[in-house]
Design a protein around this motif. Structure first.
Motif, PDB file in Angstrom:
ATOM      1  N   GLU A  53      29.096   8.255  88.053  1.00  0.00           N
ATOM      2  CA  GLU A  53      30.265   9.315  87.578  1.00  0.00           C
ATOM      3  C   GLU A  53      31.631   8.665  88.125  1.00  0.00           C
ATOM      4  N   LEU A  54      31.764   8.252  89.258  1.00  0.00           N
ATOM      5  CA  LEU A  54      33.230   7.955  89.606  1.00  0.00           C
ATOM      6  C   LEU A  54      33.767   6.803  88.744  1.00  0.00           C
ATOM      7  N   THR A  55      32.611   5.892  88.558  1.00  0.00           N
ATOM      8  CA  THR A  55      32.979   4.648  87.554  1.00  0.00           C
ATOM      9  C   THR A  55      33.327   5.024  86.108  1.00  0.00           C
ATOM     10  N   ALA A  56      32.500   5.970  85.669  1.00  0.00           N
ATOM     11  CA  ALA A  56      32.909   6.691  84.142  1.00  0.00           C
ATOM     12  C   ALA A  56      34.170   7.282  84.173  1.00  0.00           C
ATOM     13  N   MET A  57      34.446   8.000  85.202  1.00  0.00           N
ATOM     14  CA  MET A  57      35.822   9.069  85.249  1.00  0.00           C
ATOM     15  C   MET A  57      36.865   8.183  85.230  1.00  0.00           C
ATOM     16  N   THR A  58      36.893   7.146  86.164  1.00  0.00           N
ATOM     17  CA  THR A  58      38.066   6.187  86.276  1.00  0.00           C
ATOM     18  C   THR A  58      37.958   5.426  84.809  1.00  0.00           C
ATOM     19  N   VAL A  59      36.907   4.798  84.338  1.00  0.00           N
ATOM     20  CA  VAL A  59      37.067   4.285  82.927  1.00  0.00           C
ATOM     21  C   VAL A  59      37.616   5.433  81.844  1.00  0.00           C
ATOM     22  N   TYR A  60      37.313   6.602  81.918  1.00  0.00           N
ATOM     23  CA  TYR A  60      38.071   7.596  80.825  1.00  0.00           C
ATOM     24  C   TYR A  60      39.407   7.717  81.063  1.00  0.00           C
ATOM     25  N   GLN A  61      39.698   8.042  82.376  1.00  0.00           N
ATOM     26  CA  GLN A  61      41.228   8.344  82.546  1.00  0.00           C
ATOM     27  C   GLN A  61      42.063   7.004  82.452  1.00  0.00           C
ATOM     28  N   VAL A  62      41.634   5.871  82.818  1.00  0.00           N
ATOM     29  CA  VAL A  62      42.496   4.645  82.474  1.00  0.00           C
ATOM     30  C   VAL A  62      42.695   4.420  81.095  1.00  0.00           C
ATOM     31  N   GLY A  63      41.382   4.694  80.409  1.00  0.00           N
ATOM     32  CA  GLY A  63      41.455   4.266  78.831  1.00  0.00           C
ATOM     33  C   GLY A  63      42.389   5.408  78.219  1.00  0.00           C
ATOM     34  N   ALA A  64      42.441   6.464  78.617  1.00  0.00           N
ATOM     35  CA  ALA A  64      43.207   7.549  78.084  1.00  0.00           C
ATOM     36  C   ALA A  64      44.540   6.929  78.028  1.00  0.00           C
ATOM     37  N   LEU A  65      45.015   6.792  79.306  1.00  0.00           N
ATOM     38  CA  LEU A  65      46.415   6.299  79.580  1.00  0.00           C
ATOM     39  C   LEU A  65      46.835   4.979  78.608  1.00  0.00           C
ATOM     40  N   ARG A  66      45.940   4.000  78.654  1.00  0.00           N
ATOM     41  CA  ARG A  66      46.219   2.916  77.904  1.00  0.00           C
ATOM     42  C   ARG A  66      46.025   3.221  76.551  1.00  0.00           C
ATOM     43  N   GLY A  67      45.711   4.051  75.785  1.00  0.00           N
ATOM     44  CA  GLY A  67      46.059   4.475  74.334  1.00  0.00           C
ATOM     45  C   GLY A  67      47.113   4.587  74.312  1.00  0.00           C
ATOM     46  N   PHE A  68      47.935   5.477  75.114  1.00  0.00           N
ATOM     47  CA  PHE A  68      49.231   5.619  74.704  1.00  0.00           C
ATOM     48  C   PHE A  68      50.173   4.441  75.175  1.00  0.00           C
ATOM     49  N   LEU A  69      49.673   3.659  76.159  1.00  0.00           N
ATOM     50  CA  LEU A  69      50.723   2.615  76.350  1.00  0.00           C
ATOM     51  C   LEU A  69      50.449   1.622  75.314  1.00  0.00           C
ATOM     52  N   ASP A  70      49.357   1.567  74.709  1.00  0.00           N
ATOM     53  CA  ASP A  70      49.222   0.676  73.515  1.00  0.00           C
ATOM     54  C   ASP A  70      50.398   1.123  72.240  1.00  0.00           C
ATOM     55  N   ARG A  71      50.247   2.465  72.120  1.00  0.00           N
ATOM     56  CA  ARG A  71      51.042   2.816  71.041  1.00  0.00           C
ATOM     57  C   ARG A  71      52.616   2.336  71.220  1.00  0.00           C
ATOM     58  N   GLU A  72      52.859   2.409  72.595  1.00  0.00           N
ATOM     59  CA  GLU A  72      54.228   2.070  72.845  1.00  0.00           C
ATOM     60  C   GLU A  72      54.623   0.623  72.998  1.00  0.00           C
ATOM     61  N   GLY A  73      53.447  -0.324  73.152  1.00  0.00           N
ATOM     62  CA  GLY A  73      53.696  -1.646  73.359  1.00  0.00           C
ATOM     63  C   GLY A  73      53.872  -2.131  74.880  1.00  0.00           C
ATOM     64  N   VAL A  74      53.477  -1.169  75.890  1.00  0.00           N
ATOM     65  CA  VAL A  74      53.568  -1.157  77.144  1.00  0.00           C
ATOM     66  C   VAL A  74      52.456  -1.785  77.900  1.00  0.00           C
ATOM     67  N   PRO A  75      52.613  -2.755  78.664  1.00  0.00           N
ATOM     68  CA  PRO A  75      51.189  -3.047  79.261  1.00  0.00           C
ATOM     69  C   PRO A  75      50.696  -2.197  80.459  1.00  0.00           C
ATOM     70  N   LEU A  76      49.411  -1.945  80.751  1.00  0.00           N
ATOM     71  CA  LEU A  76      49.156  -1.335  82.004  1.00  0.00           C
ATOM     72  C   LEU A  76      49.308  -2.217  83.075  1.00  0.00           C
ATOM     73  N   ASN A  77      50.107  -1.653  84.358  1.00  0.00           N
ATOM     74  CA  ASN A  77      50.505  -2.571  85.289  1.00  0.00           C
ATOM     75  C   ASN A  77      49.593  -2.234  86.564  1.00  0.00           C
ATOM     76  N   HIS A  78      48.957  -1.310  86.632  1.00  0.00           N
ATOM     77  CA  HIS A  78      48.155  -1.079  87.862  1.00  0.00           C
ATOM     78  C   HIS A  78      47.294   0.141  87.758  1.00  0.00           C
ATOM     79  N   VAL A  79      46.393   0.326  88.550  1.00  0.00           N
ATOM     80  CA  VAL A  79      45.513   1.440  89.037  1.00  0.00           C
ATOM     81  C   VAL A  79      46.018   1.845  90.349  1.00  0.00           C
ATOM     82  N   LYS A  80      46.245   3.189  90.517  1.00  0.00           N
ATOM     83  CA  LYS A  80      46.646   3.975  91.876  1.00  0.00           C
ATOM     84  C   LYS A  80      45.872   5.482  91.906  1.00  0.00           C
ATOM     85  N   PRO A  81      44.492   5.247  92.752  1.00  0.00           N
ATOM     86  CA  PRO A  81      43.737   6.434  92.663  1.00  0.00           C
ATOM     87  C   PRO A  81      44.733   7.512  93.474  1.00  0.00           C
TER      88      PRO A  81
END
Length: 256
Positions: free
Chosen positions: A87-115
């Motif tokens: 569950e911990l792994t899946a919720m991290t994938v889910y949330q990071v993936g959601a943000l990455r979708g918006f970053l990709d639309r703006e051409g901005v790289p994902l810089n880091h993850v901070k829980p």
């Protein structure tokens, strides 16, 4: 502990509103910071807020990281929950993936993850929790965490680049653990300055008991100072953190 060997940066948690509710003065903070940790919808934030926050970060040249938390909107992700490793792994994938979708639309790289919040504290104390969360971080993406804890150990064991965080508006206990308040308390600006100065200049911090000096095992990691947008007087806190970091960087020839 040895001195910090890298330019000190500033990171702040942003995008922590929900619907029509606004948490912090993100627009005022963005000109002051280097890195943003954007809420991904579980502890706070929603799709529209994520999209707008990414756009704001891009316009200010601020690097964007994902800020995944526990699924606890009412508690703002600052209450512990018992979850299975998958569950911990899946919720991290889910949330990071959601943000990455918006970053990709703006051409901005994902810089880091901070829980976020309680999840961060759980990872510090529990190696298995730390490993489970970090398994959800995309390859090649650094993680921000507390040095000398299971966050550091798990990152090293999994081959994830680790950045050591210092805290401008969070106190430490006598063992060097963070004292996480569900609702942030106000800080005196003079105390904020002393708190940060001690950490960056001496790699140590005076604990919440007021007497114990705790060493911070920063080693040779990159260092970033965390501030919170929901802290009372957060703009003053971030301005103070920036002033201390800027002077420290200038003193070491890292002001370019």
């Amino acid at each position: 502990m040895g001195p910090i060997k890298h330019k000190v940066l500033i990171n702040v948690d942003l995008g922590e509103g929900y619907g029509n509710l606004k948490c912090g003065p993100d627009e005022e903070l963005l000109p002051l910071i280097s890195q943003a940790n954007v809420a991904c919808g579980f502890h706070s934030g929603d799709a529209l807020i994520m999209m707008e926050t990414v756009r704001l970060c891009k316009s200010h040249g601020v690097k964007v990281g994902a800020h995944p938390g526990l699924p606890d909107l009412q508690g703002f992700g600052r209450r512990e929950m018992k979850l299975e490793p998958d569950e911990l792994t899946a919720m991290t994938v889910y949330q990071v993936g959601a943000l990455r979708g918006f970053l990709d639309r703006e051409g901005v790289p994902l810089n880091h993850v901070k829980p976020h919040g309680a999840l961060y504290g759980m990872m510090c104390r529990d190696y298995q929790v730390a490993v489970a969360v970090m398994k959800g971080i995309p390859p090649g993406i650094p993680v921000f965490g507390l040095a000398g804890t299971n966050m550091e150990k798990a990152a090293n064991d999994l081959g994830i680049e680790f950045w050591a965080e210092l805290y401008a508006d969070v106190k430490y206990d006598t063992k060097g653990a963070l004292v996480i308040d569900r609702i942030k308390k106000p800080w005196d600006p003079t105390d904020v300055e002393k708190h940060i100065e001690q950490q960056v200049r001496t790699a140590s911090v005076t604990a919440i008991d007021g007497t114990t000096v705790v060493p911070l095992p920063l080693k040779n990691y990159p260092v970033t100072i965390c501030c919170h947008s929901d802290s009372p007087g957060c703009v003053d806190i971030v301005q103070t953190a920036k002033a201390v970091a800027d002077q420290f960087n200038k003193d070491h020839g890292w002001d370019g």
